[in-house]
Design an enzyme around this catalytic site. Sequence first.
Site: not given
Length: 286
Positions: A103, A105, A107, A121-122, A130-131, A196-197, A275
């Site tokens: 994928e 991304d 967003e 972006t991911n 997790d990027r 929620d995020w 993280r």
Amino acid sequence: MAVPATKKPLLLSFLGFGFFVLVASAGSFYESFDITWGDGRADIYESGQLLTCTLDKVSGSGFQSKREYLYGKIDMKLKLVAGNSAGTVTAYYLSSKGATWDEIDFEFLGNLTGQPYTIHTNVFTGGKGDREMQFRLWFDPTAGFHTYTVHWNPLNIIFLVDGIPIRVFKNNEKNGVAYPTSQPMKIYSSLWEADDWATQGGRVKTDWSNAPFRAHYRNFDDKSSCSRTSNLTWVTCDGNKNSWMWTTLNDRQIGQMNWVQKEFMIYNYCTDYKRFPQGFAKECYL
């Protein structure tokens, strides 16, 4: 265009799939996309030249491409939700299917009136993400249309905004970093609620008195791409004839990206010690 000798192994690997065709389908949304959910909240106007997604308290909406892509330079102009868009997410991404999906991304995370949008972006490979890298914008993305580009080839994935690169994810398979090379992806976009995020970590909730929320799309362009419309399509995309297949950033573009990352980046997974206390992903050190 002759392919440099150092790139021929990638080319041979790419051509080995043998079922993708070079296409040129900039134009009508009717021809390129299917509206997949939202019960009428997404629609196409202006003889196929404008698509809108709508979100209200009952539902969001979304669409997906008719074609699947294995590499391409994909352009779309978006005008994002205006006003108080807190809690909303406009997603625009490529994705394959299955438990080990790939994928890429974009967003767009809404915010309070007058506050900047966040571009999230991911990159997922084999079902692992997790990027994340996040950015502000140097313009108001709700005041007009701007071009958001995913340029994905065997060498790198380049995220661009109005032609300015903001992020590169390089193919480092030789160093043990997974890279999307074999799973065809469709293009997806949706407008949905994620309070929620989405806005300030979920501290700011959606104000439904501002609904319905709308995102607008124009000028989809996949002329520089290899794609198929069916699993039964078995034709070859010739990487020797297409310079976009081997594009990387030139010195001017590297300077542009460095400017964006210095001035507008607000999160980088490669610097988040809290993280990832055990160490960052391998590509962060390359």
